[in-house]
Design a protein around this motif. Structure first.
Motif, mmCIF file in Angstrom:
data_model
loop_
_atom_site.group_PDB
_atom_site.id
_atom_site.type_symbol
_atom_site.label_atom_id
_atom_site.label_comp_id
_atom_site.label_asym_id
_atom_site.label_seq_id
_atom_site.Cartn_x
_atom_site.Cartn_y
_atom_site.Cartn_z
ATOM 1 N N THR A 1 41.148 -35.355 -27.026
ATOM 2 C CA THR A 1 39.787 -35.394 -26.498
ATOM 3 C C THR A 1 38.792 -35.318 -27.654
ATOM 4 O OG1 THR A 1 38.350 -34.530 -24.772
ATOM 5 C CG2 THR A 1 39.529 -32.899 -26.129
ATOM 6 N N THR A 2 37.528 -35.402 -27.323
ATOM 7 C CA THR A 2 36.447 -35.309 -28.308
ATOM 8 C C THR A 2 35.392 -34.340 -27.778
ATOM 9 O OG1 THR A 2 35.119 -37.068 -27.313
ATOM 10 C CG2 THR A 2 36.786 -37.744 -28.955
ATOM 11 N N PRO A 3 34.509 -33.841 -28.650
ATOM 12 C CA PRO A 3 33.441 -32.979 -28.152
ATOM 13 C C PRO A 3 32.586 -33.665 -27.086
ATOM 14 C CG PRO A 3 33.541 -32.890 -30.543
ATOM 15 C CD PRO A 3 34.491 -33.962 -30.103
ATOM 16 N N GLN A 4 32.371 -34.966 -27.217
ATOM 17 C CA GLN A 4 31.549 -35.697 -26.253
ATOM 18 C C GLN A 4 32.248 -35.827 -24.903
ATOM 19 O OE1 GLN A 4 31.764 -36.534 -29.598
ATOM 20 N NE2 GLN A 4 29.768 -35.570 -29.850
ATOM 21 N N LYS A 5 33.568 -35.920 -24.898
ATOM 22 C CA LYS A 5 34.290 -35.967 -23.624
ATOM 23 C C LYS A 5 34.237 -34.612 -22.927
ATOM 24 C CE LYS A 5 37.565 -39.654 -24.694
ATOM 25 N NZ LYS A 5 38.980 -39.971 -24.979
ATOM 26 N N VAL A 6 34.221 -33.537 -23.711
ATOM 27 C CA VAL A 6 34.189 -32.194 -23.132
ATOM 28 C C VAL A 6 32.767 -31.809 -22.710
ATOM 29 C CG1 VAL A 6 34.654 -29.745 -23.547
ATOM 30 C CG2 VAL A 6 36.211 -31.470 -24.470
ATOM 31 N N THR B 1 39.563 -27.421 -34.375
ATOM 32 C CA THR B 1 38.170 -27.371 -34.811
ATOM 33 C C THR B 1 37.302 -26.892 -33.664
ATOM 34 O OG1 THR B 1 38.586 -29.243 -36.290
ATOM 35 C CG2 THR B 1 36.276 -28.741 -35.800
ATOM 36 N N VAL B 2 36.291 -26.092 -34.002
ATOM 37 C CA VAL B 2 35.282 -25.710 -33.022
ATOM 38 C C VAL B 2 34.030 -26.518 -33.353
ATOM 39 C CG1 VAL B 2 34.600 -23.653 -34.332
ATOM 40 C CG2 VAL B 2 34.029 -23.808 -31.925
ATOM 41 N N TYR B 3 33.417 -27.126 -32.329
ATOM 42 C CA TYR B 3 32.286 -28.027 -32.497
ATOM 43 C C TYR B 3 31.036 -27.473 -31.826
ATOM 44 C CZ TYR B 3 35.832 -31.533 -33.649
ATOM 45 O OH TYR B 3 36.874 -32.219 -34.221
ATOM 46 N N GLY C 1 17.661 -30.116 -24.459
ATOM 47 C CA GLY C 1 17.525 -28.986 -25.369
ATOM 48 C C GLY C 1 18.694 -28.023 -25.371
ATOM 49 N N LYS C 2 19.814 -28.415 -24.771
ATOM 50 C CA LYS C 2 20.967 -27.519 -24.695
ATOM 51 C C LYS C 2 21.972 -27.783 -25.811
ATOM 52 C CE LYS C 2 21.016 -26.409 -19.795
ATOM 53 N NZ LYS C 2 21.856 -26.384 -18.584
ATOM 54 N N ASN C 3 22.586 -26.683 -26.256
ATOM 55 C CA ASN C 3 23.730 -26.762 -27.155
ATOM 56 C C ASN C 3 24.993 -26.613 -26.315
ATOM 57 O OD1 ASN C 3 21.610 -25.260 -29.234
ATOM 58 N ND2 ASN C 3 22.990 -26.720 -30.206
ATOM 59 N N CYS C 4 26.080 -27.139 -26.825
ATOM 60 C CA CYS C 4 27.390 -26.997 -26.193
ATOM 61 C C CYS C 4 28.402 -26.719 -27.298
ATOM 62 C CB CYS C 4 27.764 -28.271 -25.445
ATOM 63 S SG CYS C 4 29.439 -28.248 -24.750
ATOM 64 N N VAL C 5 29.336 -25.826 -27.021
ATOM 65 C CA VAL C 5 30.414 -25.540 -27.964
ATOM 66 C C VAL C 5 31.741 -25.779 -27.262
ATOM 67 C CG1 VAL C 5 31.576 -23.725 -29.291
ATOM 68 C CG2 VAL C 5 29.095 -23.909 -29.336
ATOM 69 N N THR C 6 32.668 -26.405 -27.986
ATOM 70 C CA THR C 6 34.032 -26.587 -27.513
ATOM 71 C C THR C 6 34.984 -26.412 -28.687
ATOM 72 O OG1 THR C 6 35.564 -28.052 -26.355
ATOM 73 C CG2 THR C 6 33.973 -29.105 -27.794
ATOM 74 N N SER D 1 44.732 -27.881 -24.473
ATOM 75 C CA SER D 1 44.059 -28.842 -25.337
ATOM 76 C C SER D 1 42.730 -28.334 -25.897
ATOM 77 C CB SER D 1 43.818 -30.140 -24.566
ATOM 78 O OG SER D 1 43.189 -31.103 -25.362
ATOM 79 N N TYR D 2 41.881 -27.764 -25.045
ATOM 80 C CA TYR D 2 40.561 -27.332 -25.506
ATOM 81 C C TYR D 2 40.029 -26.175 -24.665
ATOM 82 C CZ TYR D 2 38.677 -30.075 -21.611
ATOM 83 O OH TYR D 2 38.397 -30.586 -20.373
ATOM 84 N N ALA D 3 39.107 -25.423 -25.282
ATOM 85 C CA ALA D 3 38.349 -24.376 -24.585
ATOM 86 C C ALA D 3 36.904 -24.844 -24.497
ATOM 87 C CB ALA D 3 38.432 -23.057 -25.345
#
Length: 149
Positions: free
Chosen positions: A34-39, A57-59, A67-72, A105-107
């Motif tokens: 997956t990618t950060p954009q998919k998550v 990696t954490v993104y 105006g929102k941030n997202c972390v995955t 796969s991801y958090a």
């Protein structure tokens, strides 16, 4: 004689192409699925990232529209569920979001409104933790910490 050379040349070229393809092939499990954009969503752009050792990696991503941030946190090699996290915190607004658990796969995703604010964020995979403090604060220097438990 000419047809033997042509057949030999074609055979050699095919063998060379097969060898090159085999040498460049990467096992599917060696790449994240997956990618950060998919998550986080297709309108989120990666603005920062931190390696979690060799595990993933954490993104930190940002959506300029809302105006929102997202972390995955994304594993390099998806597989058996393991302890992972992704978290995000805005110190001056005391707003935060986190996702802790066992994942294959991801958090994440974790979302917080962060426009015009410094961001603290991080994540972990297994026993390797990454924390980034004071991130995306214009001229201020962020602080990165990686540790194992």
């Amino acid at each position: 004689m000419r047809s033997n050379r042509t057949a030999l040349g074609i055979g050699a070229l095919a063998a060379l192409a097969l060898a090159a393809t085999t040498a460049m092939a990467v096992p599917a499990s060696a790449a994240p699925n997956t990618t950060p954009q998919k998550v986080c969503g297709s309108s989120y752009r990666t603005v920062n990232s931190a390696a979690i050792g060799s595990l993933g990696t954490v993104y930190l991503t940002y959506n300029a529209t809302n105006g929102k941030n997202c972390v995955t946190t994304i594993r390099n090699s998806p597989g058996t569920a393991t302890s992972m996290s992704a978290w995000l915190y805005i110190v001056d607004t005391e707003q935060g979001d986190d996702d802790y658990g066992d994942f294959t796969s991801y958090a994440g995703p974790t979302y917080v409104y962060g426009k015009g604010h410094c961001v603290d964020w991080g994540g972990h995979i297994k026993n390797v933790y990454v924390q980034v403090s004071g991130s995306n604060c214009a001229s201020l220097k962020e602080k990165r910490t990686t540790y194992t438990r």
